[in-house]
Motif scaffolding. Structure first.
Motif, PDB file in Angstrom:
ATOM      1  N   LEU A 107       0.884  -1.167   0.000  1.00 26.93           N
ATOM      2  CA  LEU A 107       0.000   0.000   0.000  1.00 26.93           C
ATOM      3  C   LEU A 107       0.917   1.211   0.000  1.00 26.93           C
ATOM      4  O   LEU A 107       1.778   1.333   0.888  1.00 26.93           O
ATOM      5  N   LEU A 108       0.751   2.082  -0.967  1.00 29.02           N
ATOM      6  CA  LEU A 108       1.714   3.185  -1.113  1.00 29.02           C
ATOM      7  C   LEU A 108       1.047   4.547  -1.006  1.00 29.02           C
ATOM      8  O   LEU A 108      -0.067   4.747  -1.508  1.00 29.02           O
ATOM      9  N   HIS A 109       1.764   5.466  -0.369  1.00 30.81           N
ATOM     10  CA  HIS A 109       1.294   6.839  -0.247  1.00 30.81           C
ATOM     11  C   HIS A 109       2.424   7.783  -0.634  1.00 30.81           C
ATOM     12  O   HIS A 109       3.528   7.693  -0.090  1.00 30.81           O
ATOM     13  N   TYR A 110       2.131   8.654  -1.601  1.00 30.35           N
ATOM     14  CA  TYR A 110       3.086   9.672  -2.034  1.00 30.35           C
ATOM     15  C   TYR A 110       2.555  11.012  -1.533  1.00 30.35           C
ATOM     16  O   TYR A 110       1.479  11.436  -1.958  1.00 30.35           O
ATOM     17  N   PRO A 111       3.309  11.679  -0.621  1.00 26.28           N
ATOM     18  CA  PRO A 111       2.788  12.966  -0.144  1.00 26.28           C
ATOM     19  C   PRO A 111       2.826  13.978  -1.271  1.00 26.28           C
ATOM     20  O   PRO A 111       3.657  13.859  -2.184  1.00 26.28           O
ATOM     21  N   GLU A 126      13.519   5.153 -11.035  1.00 26.60           N
ATOM     22  CA  GLU A 126      13.291   4.174 -12.114  1.00 26.60           C
ATOM     23  C   GLU A 126      13.751   2.775 -11.687  1.00 26.60           C
ATOM     24  O   GLU A 126      14.782   2.602 -11.051  1.00 26.60           O
ATOM     25  N   HIS A 127      12.942   1.823 -12.054  1.00 25.98           N
ATOM     26  CA  HIS A 127      13.234   0.432 -11.676  1.00 25.98           C
ATOM     27  C   HIS A 127      12.313  -0.487 -12.461  1.00 25.98           C
ATOM     28  O   HIS A 127      11.331  -0.045 -13.065  1.00 25.98           O
ATOM     29  N   SER A 128      12.641  -1.775 -12.425  1.00 26.51           N
ATOM     30  CA  SER A 128      11.668  -2.779 -12.846  1.00 26.51           C
ATOM     31  C   SER A 128      11.409  -3.621 -11.609  1.00 26.51           C
ATOM     32  O   SER A 128      12.257  -3.702 -10.713  1.00 26.51           O
ATOM     33  N   ASP A 129      10.225  -4.228 -11.530  1.00 32.47           N
ATOM     34  CA  ASP A 129       9.886  -5.027 -10.357  1.00 32.47           C
ATOM     35  C   ASP A 129      10.626  -6.365 -10.459  1.00 32.47           C
ATOM     36  O   ASP A 129      11.064  -6.771 -11.524  1.00 32.47           O
ATOM     37  N   TYR A 130      10.756  -7.039  -9.319  1.00 35.18           N
ATOM     38  CA  TYR A 130      11.706  -8.158  -9.268  1.00 35.18           C
ATOM     39  C   TYR A 130      11.127  -9.515  -9.697  1.00 35.18           C
ATOM     40  O   TYR A 130      11.860 -10.397 -10.117  1.00 35.18           O
ATOM     41  N   LEU A 135       0.547  -6.429 -10.318  1.00 37.04           N
ATOM     42  CA  LEU A 135      -0.754  -5.824 -10.630  1.00 37.04           C
ATOM     43  C   LEU A 135      -0.833  -4.516  -9.857  1.00 37.04           C
ATOM     44  O   LEU A 135      -0.693  -4.510  -8.630  1.00 37.04           O
ATOM     45  N   LEU A 136      -1.046  -3.445 -10.575  1.00 36.66           N
ATOM     46  CA  LEU A 136      -0.953  -2.124  -9.975  1.00 36.66           C
ATOM     47  C   LEU A 136      -2.273  -1.367 -10.140  1.00 36.66           C
ATOM     48  O   LEU A 136      -2.811  -1.267 -11.244  1.00 36.66           O
ATOM     49  N   ALA A 137      -2.783  -0.858  -9.013  1.00 34.69           N
ATOM     50  CA  ALA A 137      -3.992  -0.020  -9.063  1.00 34.69           C
ATOM     51  C   ALA A 137      -3.647   1.322  -8.429  1.00 34.69           C
ATOM     52  O   ALA A 137      -2.835   1.387  -7.505  1.00 34.69           O
ATOM     53  N   LEU A 187      10.304  -1.116 -17.308  1.00 35.14           N
ATOM     54  CA  LEU A 187      11.024  -0.050 -16.593  1.00 35.14           C
ATOM     55  C   LEU A 187      10.031   1.079 -16.319  1.00 35.14           C
ATOM     56  O   LEU A 187       9.389   1.585 -17.244  1.00 35.14           O
ATOM     57  N   HIS A 188       9.904   1.453 -15.056  1.00 41.70           N
ATOM     58  CA  HIS A 188       8.917   2.481 -14.714  1.00 41.70           C
ATOM     59  C   HIS A 188       9.410   3.335 -13.547  1.00 41.70           C
ATOM     60  O   HIS A 188      10.401   2.992 -12.888  1.00 41.70           O
ATOM     61  N   ARG A 189       8.726   4.445 -13.320  1.00 39.79           N
ATOM     62  CA  ARG A 189       9.079   5.336 -12.210  1.00 39.79           C
ATOM     63  C   ARG A 189       7.839   6.157 -11.865  1.00 39.79           C
ATOM     64  O   ARG A 189       6.875   6.203 -12.638  1.00 39.79           O
ATOM     65  N   PHE A 202       0.664  -5.169  -6.241  1.00 36.20           N
ATOM     66  CA  PHE A 202       0.701  -6.573  -5.820  1.00 36.20           C
ATOM     67  C   PHE A 202       1.776  -7.290  -6.626  1.00 36.20           C
ATOM     68  O   PHE A 202       1.673  -7.416  -7.852  1.00 36.20           O
ATOM     69  N   PHE A 203       2.809  -7.721  -5.921  1.00 39.65           N
ATOM     70  CA  PHE A 203       3.950  -8.368  -6.589  1.00 39.65           C
ATOM     71  C   PHE A 203       3.762  -9.881  -6.493  1.00 39.65           C
ATOM     72  O   PHE A 203       3.727 -10.430  -5.394  1.00 39.65           O
ATOM     73  N   LEU A 204       3.642 -10.518  -7.636  1.00 44.86           N
ATOM     74  CA  LEU A 204       3.518 -11.982  -7.643  1.00 44.86           C
ATOM     75  C   LEU A 204       4.898 -12.568  -7.942  1.00 44.86           C
ATOM     76  O   LEU A 204       5.413 -12.459  -9.068  1.00 44.86           O
TER      77      LEU A 204
HETATM   78  O1  LIG Z   1       2.867   3.735  -7.268  1.00 44.67           O
HETATM   79  C1  LIG Z   1       2.993   3.277  -8.399  1.00 44.67           C
HETATM   80  O2  LIG Z   1       2.197   3.548  -9.305  1.00 44.67           O
HETATM   81  C2  LIG Z   1       4.170   2.391  -8.729  1.00 44.67           C
HETATM   82  C3  LIG Z   1       4.797   1.716  -7.539  1.00 44.67           C
HETATM   83  C4  LIG Z   1       5.946   0.855  -7.925  1.00 44.67           C
HETATM   84  O3  LIG Z   1       6.430   0.892  -9.013  1.00 44.67           O
HETATM   85  C5  LIG Z   1       6.497  -0.143  -6.963  1.00 44.67           C
HETATM   86  O4  LIG Z   1       6.164  -0.094  -5.767  1.00 44.67           O
HETATM   87  O5  LIG Z   1       7.277  -1.004  -7.395  1.00 44.67           O
END
Ligand SMILES: O=C(O)CCC(=O)C(=O)O
Ligand SMILES: [Fe+2]
Length: 246
Positions: A107-111, A126-130, A135-137, A187-189, A202-204
């Motif tokens: 669960l993520l929060h960006y101020p 920038e990164h790719s998931d591992y 699945l990202l909402a 690759l995303h950021r 959600f990282f599977l």
């Molecule tokens: O908050 C987002 O949209 C992306 C989050 C993300 O890339 C991550 O947690 O790996």
């Protein structure tokens, strides 16, 4: 904080994570909460951390229910990926990747306002998931960007449009290793926009004991395997160490 991250579960404060340790950034401007596996062997060890039931009476149940639904949707997508690779639908089950499901909900929060504009600060650098897929909402607030041709320089970043009710599906690095880059990890950021933002990732990931090695159909003498086999659990630990500077 009482619920601070242990065994990759619980609260992660602002700036604790940095996907690009070589950058000048002091870390990503996001805080989060990890919920690990909620069923199967991994859940039996009770590593998840939950806020007090008096304060949040239905929180745990809601998270467990959401986690299970994401796991079920994720497994279906993995079956489709197997079919797309001309493998049996249950290929990833058979190699043990989905034996004991290993899913992490974040669960993520960006101020919104950060108060410092002269520093190189990303919401998420920038990164790719591992893992296999993510699945990202999100709540629809912009900021997420993708680079489609990650091997090209300079990098071209595109905003990811928000589609109400839809998940964004990222390919993870282990799927890239399995497929020898046929399926490239995304690759995303997340760029800061000054607006507060919430998202759920959600990282599977494969079972920690699963060996991730190039699929036979994805390599040949003219196109050899680009990555050596790795054990999923060890690979994930290494990636976490790099991101959290442990
Ligand atoms: O908050 C987002 O949209 C992306 C989050 C993300 O890339 C991550 O947690 O790996
Ligand atoms: Fe990500």
């Amino acid at each position: 904080m009482k619920l601070s991250r242990k065994h990759h579960r619980g609260y992660t404060p602002l700036y604790s994570e940095n996907h690009d340790p070589l950058s000048r950034s002091k870390g990503d401007s996001k805080e989060g909460f990890y919920v690990g596996p909620v069923e199967g062997d991994m859940a039996q060890t009770n590593l998840n951390q939950w806020p007090s039931q008096e304060i949040f009476p239905t929180w745990r149940l809601t998270m467990e229910c959401y986690h299970k639904k994401l796991m079920s949707a994720g497994k279906k997508i993995i079956c489709l990926i197997a079919l797309a690779l001309n493998l049996d639908e249950d290929y990833f089950e058979k190699v043990g990747a989905l034996d004991t499901p290993n899913g992490f909900l974040r669960l993520l929060h960006y101020p919104g306002e950060l108060g410092c504009f002269n520093e190189e600060i990303y919401g998420a650098s920038e990164h790719s998931d591992y893992g296999m897929i993510t699945l990202l909402a999100s709540d629809g607030v912009p900021g997420l960007q993708v680079c489609k041709e990650k091997f090209n320089q300079p990098r071209l970043w595109e905003d990811v449009p928000h589609i109400k009710g839809a998940f964004i599906v990222n390919i993870g690095d282990m799927m890239e290793r399995w497929t020898n880059c046929l399926f490239r990890s995304t690759l995303h950021r997340v760029m800061p926009t000054g607006q507060e933002r919430y998202s759920l990732a959600f990282f599977l990931d494969p079972n920690p004991d699963c060996v991730v090695e190039c699929l036979e159909s994805c390599c040949s003498s003219s196109c050899p395997a680009r990555f050596p086999p790795i054990r999923s659990g060890a690979y994930l630990e290494e990636r976490f160490k790099l991101s959290y500077g442990e």
